[in-house]
Scaffold this motif. Structure first.
Motif, PDB file in Angstrom:
ATOM      1  N   LYS A  23       0.848  -1.190   0.000  1.00 25.55           N
ATOM      2  CA  LYS A  23       0.000   0.000   0.000  1.00 25.55           C
ATOM      3  C   LYS A  23       0.885   1.243   0.000  1.00 25.55           C
ATOM      4  O   LYS A  23       1.855   1.327   0.734  1.00 25.55           O
ATOM      5  N   ILE A  25       0.526   5.296   0.573  1.00 27.10           N
ATOM      6  CA  ILE A  25      -0.384   6.318   1.074  1.00 27.10           C
ATOM      7  C   ILE A  25       0.209   7.692   0.780  1.00 27.10           C
ATOM      8  O   ILE A  25       1.258   8.049   1.304  1.00 27.10           O
ATOM      9  N   LYS A  29      -3.929  12.063   1.158  1.00 27.00           N
ATOM     10  CA  LYS A  29      -4.943  11.141   1.667  1.00 27.00           C
ATOM     11  C   LYS A  29      -5.052  11.172   3.193  1.00 27.00           C
ATOM     12  O   LYS A  29      -5.907  10.510   3.764  1.00 27.00           O
ATOM     13  N   TYR A  40      -5.728   4.746  -0.520  1.00 28.73           N
ATOM     14  CA  TYR A  40      -4.345   4.389  -0.798  1.00 28.73           C
ATOM     15  C   TYR A  40      -4.270   3.729  -2.159  1.00 28.73           C
ATOM     16  O   TYR A  40      -5.273   3.298  -2.726  1.00 28.73           O
TER      17      TYR A  40
END
Length: 55
Positions: A23, A25, A29, A40
């Motif tokens: 993931k 990010i 966000k 993500y």
């Protein structure tokens, strides 16, 4: 009775090989003063963070 560091690992080291799907990010966000993450992206890890830490 022992010390806390004898029973728990604080800040464990975690390695992530290049190319591993993970993931990602982005800062946009994240919301200030909350733990909420709005979203993500899932991308292969490129190993860029390690290069930034060397500076």
């Amino acid at each position: 009775m022992g010390k806390l560091y004898e029973f728990v690992i604080l800040n464990p080291k975690e390695t992530l090989p290049k190319g591993t799907i993970s993931k990602k990010i982005a800062m946009d966000k994240l919301q200030p003063f909350t733990r909420d993450i709005l979203g993500y992206d899932v991308e292969p890890y490129a190993g860029i963070i390690a290069e930034l830490c060397k500076q």
